[in-house]
Design a protein around this motif. Structure first.
Motif, PDB file in Angstrom:
ATOM      1  N   THR A  77      11.870  59.822 -64.874  1.00 18.98           N
ATOM      2  CA  THR A  77      12.676  59.293 -63.751  1.00 18.98           C
ATOM      3  C   THR A  77      11.868  59.380 -62.449  1.00 18.98           C
ATOM      4  OG1 THR A  77      13.778  61.412 -63.417  1.00 18.98           O
ATOM      5  CG2 THR A  77      14.951  59.807 -64.749  1.00 18.98           C
ATOM      6  N   ALA A  78      11.085  60.470 -62.295  1.00 15.12           N
ATOM      7  CA  ALA A  78      10.264  60.598 -61.070  1.00 15.12           C
ATOM      8  C   ALA A  78       9.211  59.488 -61.038  1.00 15.12           C
ATOM      9  CB  ALA A  78       9.598  61.972 -61.036  1.00 15.12           C
ATOM     10  N   LYS A  79       8.615  59.200 -62.174  1.00 26.20           N
ATOM     11  CA  LYS A  79       7.602  58.136 -62.262  1.00 26.20           C
ATOM     12  C   LYS A  79       8.213  56.769 -61.957  1.00 26.20           C
ATOM     13  CE  LYS A  79       5.529  54.851 -64.882  1.00 26.20           C
ATOM     14  NZ  LYS A  79       5.931  53.544 -64.461  1.00 26.20           N
ATOM     15  N   LYS A  81      10.744  56.126 -60.173  1.00 27.06           N
ATOM     16  CA  LYS A  81      11.071  56.055 -58.743  1.00 27.06           C
ATOM     17  C   LYS A  81       9.787  55.838 -57.937  1.00 27.06           C
ATOM     18  CE  LYS A  81      13.979  56.707 -55.347  1.00 27.06           C
ATOM     19  NZ  LYS A  81      14.262  55.352 -55.011  1.00 27.06           N
ATOM     20  N   ARG A  82       8.799  56.686 -58.225  1.00 25.30           N
ATOM     21  CA  ARG A  82       7.537  56.693 -57.467  1.00 25.30           C
ATOM     22  C   ARG A  82       6.758  55.383 -57.662  1.00 25.30           C
ATOM     23  NH1 ARG A  82       5.118  60.938 -60.391  1.00 25.30           N
ATOM     24  NH2 ARG A  82       4.049  59.460 -61.747  1.00 25.30           N
ATOM     25  N   ASP A  83       6.566  54.973 -58.889  1.00 26.48           N
ATOM     26  CA  ASP A  83       5.684  53.837 -59.159  1.00 26.48           C
ATOM     27  C   ASP A  83       6.417  52.507 -59.164  1.00 26.48           C
ATOM     28  OD1 ASP A  83       3.957  55.875 -59.632  1.00 26.48           O
ATOM     29  OD2 ASP A  83       3.567  55.404 -61.733  1.00 26.48           O
ATOM     30  N   ASN A  84       7.679  52.518 -59.572  1.00 28.29           N
ATOM     31  CA  ASN A  84       8.375  51.253 -59.808  1.00 28.29           C
ATOM     32  C   ASN A  84       9.541  51.013 -58.861  1.00 28.29           C
ATOM     33  OD1 ASN A  84       7.577  52.622 -62.672  1.00 28.29           O
ATOM     34  ND2 ASN A  84       6.936  50.501 -62.569  1.00 28.29           N
ATOM     35  N   GLY A  85       9.872  52.015 -58.067  1.00 30.58           N
ATOM     36  CA  GLY A  85      10.952  51.855 -57.081  1.00 30.58           C
ATOM     37  C   GLY A  85      12.320  51.667 -57.724  1.00 30.58           C
ATOM     38  N   SER A  87      15.669  53.765 -59.424  1.00 36.26           N
ATOM     39  CA  SER A  87      16.275  55.098 -59.609  1.00 36.26           C
ATOM     40  C   SER A  87      17.074  55.125 -60.900  1.00 36.26           C
ATOM     41  CB  SER A  87      17.238  55.421 -58.457  1.00 36.26           C
ATOM     42  OG  SER A  87      16.540  55.418 -57.261  1.00 36.26           O
ATOM     43  N   SER A 220      13.770  46.673 -60.442  1.00 32.34           N
ATOM     44  CA  SER A 220      13.766  47.095 -59.026  1.00 32.34           C
ATOM     45  C   SER A 220      14.289  45.992 -58.113  1.00 32.34           C
ATOM     46  CB  SER A 220      12.343  47.486 -58.599  1.00 32.34           C
ATOM     47  OG  SER A 220      11.535  46.319 -58.499  1.00 32.34           O
ATOM     48  N   ASN A 283       3.106  64.076 -64.776  1.00 32.89           N
ATOM     49  CA  ASN A 283       3.178  64.893 -63.550  1.00 32.89           C
ATOM     50  C   ASN A 283       1.812  65.357 -63.064  1.00 32.89           C
ATOM     51  OD1 ASN A 283       5.935  64.711 -63.613  1.00 32.89           O
ATOM     52  ND2 ASN A 283       6.290  66.765 -64.427  1.00 32.89           N
ATOM     53  N   GLN A 286      -3.599  61.825 -61.750  1.00 34.31           N
ATOM     54  CA  GLN A 286      -3.493  60.435 -62.239  1.00 34.31           C
ATOM     55  C   GLN A 286      -4.815  59.673 -62.090  1.00 34.31           C
ATOM     56  OE1 GLN A 286      -0.245  59.148 -63.477  1.00 34.31           O
ATOM     57  NE2 GLN A 286      -0.057  61.376 -63.511  1.00 34.31           N
TER      58      GLN A 286
END
Ligand code: PMP
Ligand code: GLU
Length: 397
Positions: A77-79, A81-85, A87, A220, A283, A286
């Protein structure tokens, strides 16, 4: 012994089958250059391997939650959000044994006999068979070289029937490398939402991309689009982890819970150790993603330059992936030893037998003019393979 009608319609994965054939020929001592395998030639980064070793030593070797460990779902879920915008909540994620398994779970959850599923061609080899396993009907829409092998909104709209339940979108695309811009995705999404069609968005090559614009996840584009989208991704290509078998799907809770039921009655959880390694992959540092992407780009530029010099073979510059989908059809009116080499299967067979070079016939992806070459190998290997293709084609009369 009687086999079911269902299984009689299923073929083995042509890419895996050909990779196995190349492996067997090499084991027999044959000097084959393989352009067939669909996997990075890099090793899994050490930090990821180390995380697996630690998990193993800590005894993380028992069943996990069917749909994946909470730490991995949180990393996903963090990925996203971070990479693909986008939630997603933890309960909107299911981890499976590779994206292929996610796609199978999705198909089993949302498709059945009487449903139509739109699949733009060229398509990845497994979509058709996965759809057929459910009893649903694949509706293939051929995209053209002129459109860069992209599905146009008009083509999408024209393919819809009252039975259309879903569409497969794969970008960057295996085998063509084509991707979609935000605007193009917006148009396709609008049609899907209006017609209540589920978008199965296969984004496994999102990090192997050569366009200046970043990858856009269709989910997104708005809450309404997200409601109709199942985002599929994998650790296989991004982290060179094809053998670890970790992929995932993100969708609304109802769908994820239904997919979890299938998984609980079939495979149970994906391998525990691979899941812990995947937490570190998502995590941890990268930096290998970019260094490997740059290496792929160098190889792509090399292969394109060389292909230009092979008479009768053409291809476009792929937006992403490590594949080139090259058109060999200018040679299809020719013969070898009296045999007409007039389709992609015969061309691939000729190149393998006469040239010791393995390519995947385009017909496996729904296009008989082309053959797929993977450039996930060293420049030296690519050079040797292209020399062989060039020399072997000269033997056609
Ligand atoms: N989708 C596409 C487009 C692919 O090329 C592949 C093959 N790697 C997959 C899904 C499945 O990937 P995996 O099961 O290794 O995650
Ligand atoms: N996706 C890769 C390919 O297209 C791996 C093979 C497969 O899973 O079929 O070659």
């Amino acid at each position: 012994m009687k086999l079911t009608r269902r299984i009689q319609s299923i073929k083995p994965s042509p890419t895996l089958e050909l990779s196995a054939k190349v492996g067997a020929l090499k084991a027999e001592g044959k000097d084959i250059i393989g352009f067939a395998a669909g996997e990075p030639d890099f090793d899994t980064p050490d930090n990821i391997k180390e995380a697996a070793v630690i998990a193993l030593r800590q005894g993380k070797t028992i069943y996990t939650a069917v749909s994946g460990i909470p730490e991995l779902k949180d990393a996903i879920t963090a990925k996203l959000k971070r990479d693909n915008g986008v939630s997603y909540k933890r309960e909107e994620i299911i981890v499976s044994c590779g994206a292929k398994h996610s796609l199978y779970n999705i198909a089993m959850t949302i498709l059945e006999e009487g449903d139509d599923v739109i699949i733009p061609a060229p398509y990845w080899v497994s979509y058709i068979d996965i759809v057929c396993l459910t009893g649903a009907t694949p509706v293939i829409v051929e995209t053209t070289k002129e459109s860069g092998f992209r599905l146009s909104p008009e083509q999408f709209a024209a393919a819809i029937t009252p039975r259309t339940r879903a569409i497969f979108l794969n970008y960057p695309n295996n085998p063509t490398g084509a991707t979609y811009t935000r605007e193009q995705l917006q148009e396709l999404a609008r049609i899907a939402v209006k017609n209540e069609i589920m978008i199965i968005s296969d984004e496994v090559y999102e990090k192997i991309i050569y366009t200046p614009e970043p990858h856009v996840s269709i989910a997104s584009l708005g809450e309404d689009v997200k409601d109709f989208t199942i985002t599929v991704n994998s650790l296989s290509k991004t982290y060179s982890m094809t053998g670890w078998r970790i992929g995932y799907a993100a969708a609304n809770k109802k769908l994820v819970s239904a997919m979890t039921n299938i998984q609980s009655q079939s495979t149970s959880n994906p391998t525990s150790i691979a899941q812990y390694a995947s937490v570190e992959a998502l995590n941890g540092p990268q930096d290998t993603i970019e260094s490997r992407r740059l290496e792929f780009e160098k190889r792509k530029d090399y292969i394109l330059k060389r292909i230009e010099t092979i008479p009768g073979v053409t291809c476009d510059n792929p937006d992403g992936t490590f594949y080139i989908f090259a058109d060999f059809s200018a040679h299809y009116d020719k013969k070898h030893n009296g045999l007409n080499i007039d389709n992609s299967v015969k061309m691939a067979g000729f190149l393998l037998e006469e040239g010791n070079v393995a390519l995947v016939p385009g017909i496996a992806f729904g296009n008989d003019s082309c053959l797929r070459l993977t450039f996930a190998s060293s420049i030296e290997t690519i050079k040797e393979g292209l020399d062989r293709i060039n020399n072997t084609l000269k033997r056609l009369e």
